[in-house]
Every structure is written in structure tokens, then in C-alpha cells.
Design an enzyme around this catalytic site. Sequence first.
Site, PDB file in Angstrom:
ATOM      1  N   THR A  84       1.818 -96.377  17.167  1.00 32.91           N
ATOM      2  CA  THR A  84       1.637 -94.930  17.310  1.00 32.91           C
ATOM      3  C   THR A  84       2.692 -94.109  16.577  1.00 32.91           C
ATOM      4  OG1 THR A  84       1.838 -93.144  18.951  1.00 32.91           O
ATOM      5  CG2 THR A  84       2.859 -95.206  19.538  1.00 32.91           C
TER       6      THR A  84
ATOM      7  N   TYR B 168       7.167 -94.424  26.540  1.00 24.21           N
ATOM      8  CA  TYR B 168       5.973 -94.874  25.809  1.00 24.21           C
ATOM      9  C   TYR B 168       6.344 -95.233  24.364  1.00 24.21           C
ATOM     10  CZ  TYR B 168       1.529 -94.295  23.220  1.00 24.21           C
ATOM     11  OH  TYR B 168       0.446 -94.459  22.378  1.00 24.21           O
TER      12      TYR B 168
ATOM     13  N   GLU C 170       4.127 -91.750  17.824  1.00 20.41           N
ATOM     14  CA  GLU C 170       5.189 -91.434  18.796  1.00 20.41           C
ATOM     15  C   GLU C 170       6.438 -92.274  18.542  1.00 20.41           C
ATOM     16  OE1 GLU C 170       5.490 -89.184  21.410  1.00 20.41           O
ATOM     17  OE2 GLU C 170       3.645 -88.257  20.700  1.00 20.41           O
TER      18      GLU C 170
ATOM     19  N   LYS D 143       6.327 -98.997  22.563  1.00 18.00           N
ATOM     20  CA  LYS D 143       5.481 -99.225  21.386  1.00 18.00           C
ATOM     21  C   LYS D 143       6.306 -99.707  20.187  1.00 18.00           C
ATOM     22  CE  LYS D 143       1.120 -98.062  22.497  1.00 18.00           C
ATOM     23  NZ  LYS D 143      -0.086 -98.833  22.162  1.00 18.00           N
TER      24      LYS D 143
END
Length: 337
Positions: A125, A149, A127, A153
Site C-alpha cells: 500500500t 497499518y 500508506e 504492511k
Amino acid sequence: MKKAFITGITGQDGSWLAKYLIQKNYKVYGGMRRTSTVNLWRLDFLDIRNKVELVEFDLLDYSNVFNTIKTLRPDEFYNLAAQSFVGTSFKQPISTSMIDGMGVAYILDALHTIAPETKFYQASTSEMYGKVRDIPQKESTPFHPRSPYGCAKVYAHWMTVNYRESYDMFATSGILFNHESELRGPEFVTRKITINVAGWKMGKKEPLELGNLDSERDWGYAKEYVEGMHLMLQADKPDTFVLATGQKTKIRTFAEKAFHAIDRGIVWEGSGEDEKGYDAKTRELLVKINPKFYRPAEVDLLIGDASKAKEVLGWSYKTGIEELTQIMVKSDINLLA
Ligand code: NDP
Ligand code: GDP
């Protein structure tokens, strides 16, 4: 017939990918965890519930992961399962880390042990870029995650790269920028906005409560991004690819576009927590700030450079933000009608 296994089949991308692979004549297996209430609305929305074979699957149970791979031996394994909501990851950092980080190590280890020939896709991602070091962000941009998160990841991404390099496995990481659709979870800001706008259209006049209006995202259409996932596993070699539109939009601009889709204009007044958005004609209160939607650490700007995907895979986005907003608002109005 090629066999694909998709984790997170009940989620947004899992359902779009399942539909796409069925059209490509794959035998599609979908991993679904046991929940007290069955959650198949997305598969029903796409009319594919009876076209996929659902198997009980929970990423947190290593024996379940191992035995599923041993039984199915898929040609392609798409790991889309995750606790995918950044906001929740601040409240549930440990379970998010277990699912989004350790869960991926379980899969990689099981694949390495019993099915090293299976091609693996990891749902990474944007992010991971968090407090961005380059604008736009591309495959070589260093990571600086800003949430549990994002941190989980990053671990999963590097484990994917590590298994690729250590064991010569076909393990690919797709770094996808935000992608939305009619099937997006209602807690994400785009869908939260389009559901609220559909309510205004149908006479349910509730002011929309949002957090930070000024962060910027690179939003594409999920239906097109799953095609990129498939292309990544058809490439000559495993690699890391960014998928993005290269366009950025502020949250407040997305809200303006969504209200515009039902012929309402917004005028903004005030600032900070007191900022409000009024209907330009009727002066009805459309948007207000609720600080509970602020995050402990924010990702201010994400904008991706997908030129590698275009060059190597022939992938590029088609649906821009205007059309995407229209699709989502229209769909939410239909769901309420
Ligand atoms: P969703 O939240 O819609 O779907 C997540 C899926 O993961 C659901 O099917 C969920 O099942 C499943 N899941 C959660 N925990 C477990 C578990 N322990 N075991 C098995 N399954 C589990 O996410 P999206 O479809 O939007 O995203 C797909 C993937 O892509 C995710 O990994 C996400 O982090 C990543 N991603 C998404 C982006 C986006 O903009 N959409 C951008 C970049 C990456 P259940 O229905 O039971 O909750
Ligand atoms: P993310 O990029 O994966 O975190 O996707 P989201 O849709 O959850 O959030 C995108 C941006 O919208 C973030 O910068 C949030 O802080 C911002 N935002 C502002 N108000 C809200 C809100 O009410 N809900 C959510 N989910 N995000 C909001």
C-alpha cells in the site's frame, strides 16, 4: 483451467478480482473467515456468489493457511486479506500487526515449504510512504509509515521481497494507491461521503461529519486496479510495482464533487474544528468537523508514479476522479432507492 486462490474474497478488491478472474476462465477459490454474520454482499452485488468456491480461511491460523495451500495448490495466490482501515489500526495495533504483518509471513513460509511454484501477490500500500520522501512516490521511494497499518504492511512487503530473493519464489508486491468503488467499505472517506450524499438526494438530510479535510489522496477505480494485480503475476519475473493515477485530490474537493453530482454546491466558512460547509443556495449545513475522525499521525499527501507498471505491464488507469465520484454516488442512490 488455472486455479487462483484469493484471500479477502469478501472485501472490495477480492470481489472485483474474483469477477475478473472468472471472466478470464480461472477456477477461483476464495478464502473467507468464519464470522457470526455472513458477509457476502459484495459477491452478490457482482452476481458471483455461486461462481467462486468459498473455503474457510483465517490468516491467523497457521495450520489453516498451511492446509489450504496443501489442498488447493493454486497456480496464483492473491493475498488481499487485511485489517485494511488505518483508523482502526491505531485502536487495534496488535491484531492489525498480526494479520497484516505476521499473516503474510505464515503464507510465505507455507508456500515455500509446500508450493514454491505458486505465484504470490502481496497487497502492499501507498500508506507505506506515509510522511513522503519523494513527490510523486515510486517503487524506489523510501518508506516512512505513519500508522500501525503502514508499519505492518512495510514488514509484509519486505518479507515478500526477501522470499523472492532468498528462495527464487515468484513473490510480487503491488504498491497500490487508494482505490475506491461502489464496493468500498463505508468507513473509508470516499464511500462515507457518497453514502451521505445519496442520503441528501433521497431526503435524509444529515450533516456529514468528517475529520481532516486537507489531506490529499491519489484515488483510482478498484475495478481497474485488480487487472493490474493479475498482470503482475503474468510478468516475466516477480517484482514490485506501483499502481496509481498520478492525480491528487483533497478530501474537501472530493466532497464538493460528490455534492455537485446531486446539483448542490458547497461554500466553506470558518476554520479548523469550526469549519462548516453550507449549501450555496439553501444554506443547509452539509458538512461539519468532528475531531474524533482526526488521526494521531496523518498522511498528508499521497500521489503515485505508475510509469513502471505502464512500461512493463502495459497497465494504466482509465477512470479519473470525476467519473469515479459519479459512479459511486449513482450506485449509492440506487442502493437507497
Ligand atoms: P477490505 O477491507 O475491503 O477487505 C479485506 C478483506 O480481508 C476482507 O475480506 C476481510 O474479511 C479479510 N480479512 C481480514 N482479516 C482476515 C483474517 N484474519 N483472515 C482472513 N481474512 C481476513 O480491503 P480492500 O479490498 O480494500 O483491500 C484489499 C487489500 O489491499 C488489503 O490488504 C488492503 O490493505 C490493500 N490495499 C487496499 C487499498 C485500497 O485503497 N483499497 C490500497 C492499498 C492496499 P471479513 O469480510 O471477514 O472482514
Ligand atoms: P486511507 O488513505 O487508507 O487512510 O483512507 P481513508 O479513506 O480512511 O482516509 C483518507 C484521508 O481522509 C485520511 O487523510 C483521513 O484523515 C481523511 N479523512 C477525513 N475525514 C475522514 C473521515 O471521516 N473518515 C475517514 N476514513 N477518513 C477521513
